[in-house]
Design an enzyme around this catalytic site. Structure first.
Site, short mmCIF file in Angstrom:
data_model
loop_
_atom_site.label_atom_id
_atom_site.label_comp_id
_atom_site.label_asym_id
_atom_site.label_seq_id
_atom_site.Cartn_x
_atom_site.Cartn_y
_atom_site.Cartn_z
N HIS A 170 0.87 -1.18 0.00
CA HIS A 170 0.00 0.00 0.00
C HIS A 170 0.91 1.23 0.00
O HIS A 170 2.02 1.19 0.54
CB HIS A 170 -0.83 -0.05 1.29
N ASP A 186 3.51 -4.52 8.12
CA ASP A 186 2.27 -3.76 8.01
C ASP A 186 1.13 -4.76 8.11
O ASP A 186 0.87 -5.51 7.16
CB ASP A 186 2.27 -3.00 6.67
N GLN A 214 -4.02 -5.30 6.81
CA GLN A 214 -4.99 -6.21 6.19
C GLN A 214 -4.98 -7.60 6.80
O GLN A 214 -5.89 -8.38 6.55
CB GLN A 214 -4.70 -6.33 4.68
N LYS A 255 -10.10 -1.49 10.74
CA LYS A 255 -10.24 -2.65 9.86
C LYS A 255 -10.62 -3.91 10.64
O LYS A 255 -10.84 -4.95 10.07
CB LYS A 255 -8.94 -2.88 9.07
N CYS A 268 -4.73 2.29 -3.71
CA CYS A 268 -3.50 2.84 -3.10
C CYS A 268 -2.34 1.86 -3.25
O CYS A 268 -1.50 1.75 -2.35
CB CYS A 268 -3.69 3.20 -1.64
N1 7TS Z 1 -1.42 -0.71 4.81
C1 7TS Z 1 -2.28 -1.50 4.18
C2 7TS Z 1 -1.86 -2.87 3.74
C3 7TS Z 1 -3.59 -1.04 3.97
O1 7TS Z 1 -4.46 -1.83 3.35
C4 7TS Z 1 -3.97 0.25 4.42
C5 7TS Z 1 -5.33 0.82 4.14
C6 7TS Z 1 -3.01 1.02 5.09
C7 7TS Z 1 -1.75 0.50 5.27
C8 7TS Z 1 -3.33 2.36 5.65
O2 7TS Z 1 -4.19 2.23 6.73
P1 7TS Z 1 -4.74 3.53 7.50
O3 7TS Z 1 -5.74 2.99 8.46
O4 7TS Z 1 -3.59 4.20 8.14
O5 7TS Z 1 -5.36 4.39 6.43
N2 7TS Z 1 -5.99 0.21 3.07
C9 7TS Z 1 -7.12 0.65 2.45
C10 7TS Z 1 -7.70 -0.04 1.41
O6 7TS Z 1 -7.29 -1.08 0.92
N3 7TS Z 1 -8.80 0.63 0.99
O7 7TS Z 1 -8.92 1.73 1.76
C11 7TS Z 1 -7.89 1.76 2.68
#
Ligand code: 7TS
Length: 404
Positions: A121, A198, A201, A224, A362
């Protein structure tokens, strides 16, 4: 066996209609929905014990502090961290990664190398590019294969005495691939490199054990895994958190302040400047309790059933191309139908009450690899059903007939 009807009863939003149709929510990889217990905990906080933490002698402040620190302990237990001060509470995965990337500015020099994967991401790419710009260090990339896995042979060759850090996701958000993180960590340690995982997911589907993984850092977002937005955590091994400088200066993160010199507070407070999202952190703890009551093994088994069911049905559609076809996958399906733009499919199924994400998710390097602008992504959670997948397939077929 999960009692899906009972579980669905816990999520108020699943009973609303969208465009006159019952909501089918298949955008769980973007954010999961929130059970009543989590919503109630936020209402309870603001209704009964809203106060700033760690600073008041009064009762409300003590109650809020106890609940906040209690949540940290739940998170510690969930991830099996050895010490509660190895859990730093953040605003989410992005915050956690930036905290480490910024902290490494003084720990790297121009000869050093750091390694990312092609499956990341943007939030696990951009902060490291910024770090390389500041330090002159070189960013190396583990390439991906057509099936959406990492090329471990190339990874082996990329590692050397120069490698200082490796950062990969546990599960790819765009393809659902579950990466062999234990192997990645062990191989990096052979060269003395630190590893950040990370887990944004992975954490909705898997209960990671950070001591067993032996990673230096593991980060995720509460939203999530049934928690609220704007909250997350980063686990760091104590010795590494001690090596890194504070990310932000401010209240709560100091030991003593004079105009000549400030000394920093001990872990975890060194990394928690300012008033945090207190209600959000408490609700994160409640969300983990909720998911643990259901059970992560049960969640993973059921979601896998949904994944197999949906994969088979989608593959029966003519012109269907799936991206991410490895065996080890979380419940994420990315696809395109020949000759049709993913956005058009997403818009039509939305009219039928079905929420999916379309676009590059992303993760533009993955889309560049496949030479496509984006995909339609359906991501399933333990509160979804096969009946919803049937409605989705019907909607995709309808979109296909309208668009081709
Ligand atoms: N890393 C991964 C693997 C992600 O899927 C996401 C967000 C992030 C980091 C960032 O997370 P945040 O909570 O700091 O924003 N992924 C997604 C997605 O797949 N669709 O919307 C957000």
């Amino acid at each position: 066996m999960l009692d899906i009807n009972k579980i669905r009863g816990d999520f108020p939003i699943l009973h609303r209609k969208v465009n006159g149709k019952p909501l089918v929510y298949f955008d769980n990889a973007a954010t999961s929905q929130t059970p009543r217990a989590v919503i109630d905990s936020i209402v309870d906080y603001y209704s009964n014990y809203n106060a700033n933490i760690h600073r008041g002698v009064h009762t409300l402040s003590q109650e809020a502090t106890n609940a906040y620190e209690g949540a940290r302990q739940k998170i510690q237990k969930h991830f099996n961290a050895a010490k509660s001060h190895e859990i730093i509470l953040t605003s989410g995965t992005t915050h956690g990664i930036n905290m480490v990337a910024t902290g490494f500015t003084d720990l790297l020099n121009a000869d050093d190398e750091i390694i990312v994967s092609a499956l990341e991401h943007h939030s696990n790419i951009v902060p490291w590019q910024m770090l390389c710009e500041k330090t002159g260090a070189t960013l190396k990339v583990i390439p991906m294969t057509d099936e959406g896995s990492l090329d471990m042979e190339v990874y082996k060759d990329l590692l050397s005495e120069k490698t200082k850090l490796v950062f990969v996701n546990h599960v790819s958000n765009a393809l659902g691939t579950i990466n062999p993180v234990k192997q990645i960590i062990d191989m990096a340690h052979h060269y003395g490199a630190a590893v950040l995982i990370d887990g944004a997911q992975a954490t909705p589907h898997i209960k990671p054990d950070v001591q067993e993984l032996d990673c230096e850092f593991y980060t995720c977002s509460a939203h999530k895994l049934c928690g609220p937005t704007g909250v997350g955590m980063i686990y760091g091994k104590e010795e590494w958190l001690n090596k890194l400088p504070p990310y932000q200066g401010g209240g709560e993160m100091i030991s003593e302040v004079t105009f000549e010199k400030t000394t920093y507070a001990d872990l975890p407070h060194k990394f928690e400047a300012g008033t945090p999202n207190i209600a959000g952190v408490i609700a994160f703890g409640v969300a983990l309790d909720y998911m643990n009551r259901i059970g992560f093994d049960e969640i993973a088994a059921y979601e896998n059933e949904l994944l197999e069911y949906a994969t088979e049905k989608l593959l029966s559609i003519e012109g269907m191309k799936l991206y991410g076809t490895v065996q080890e996958k979380a419940s994420v399906i990315s696809f395109n139908i020949e000759g049709i733009h993913p956005y058009d499919i997403g818009s039509i199924v939305d009219k039928l009450g079905i929420a999916v994400r379309t676009g590059h998710h992303c993760a533009q390097p993955i889309m560049d690899y496949y030479k496509i602008p984006g995909t339609v992504r359906a991501s399933f959670s333990f509160y979804n059903t096969k009946e919803e997948i049937d409605l989705f397939i019907e909607a995709v077929l309808k979109a296909k007939s309208m668009l081709s």
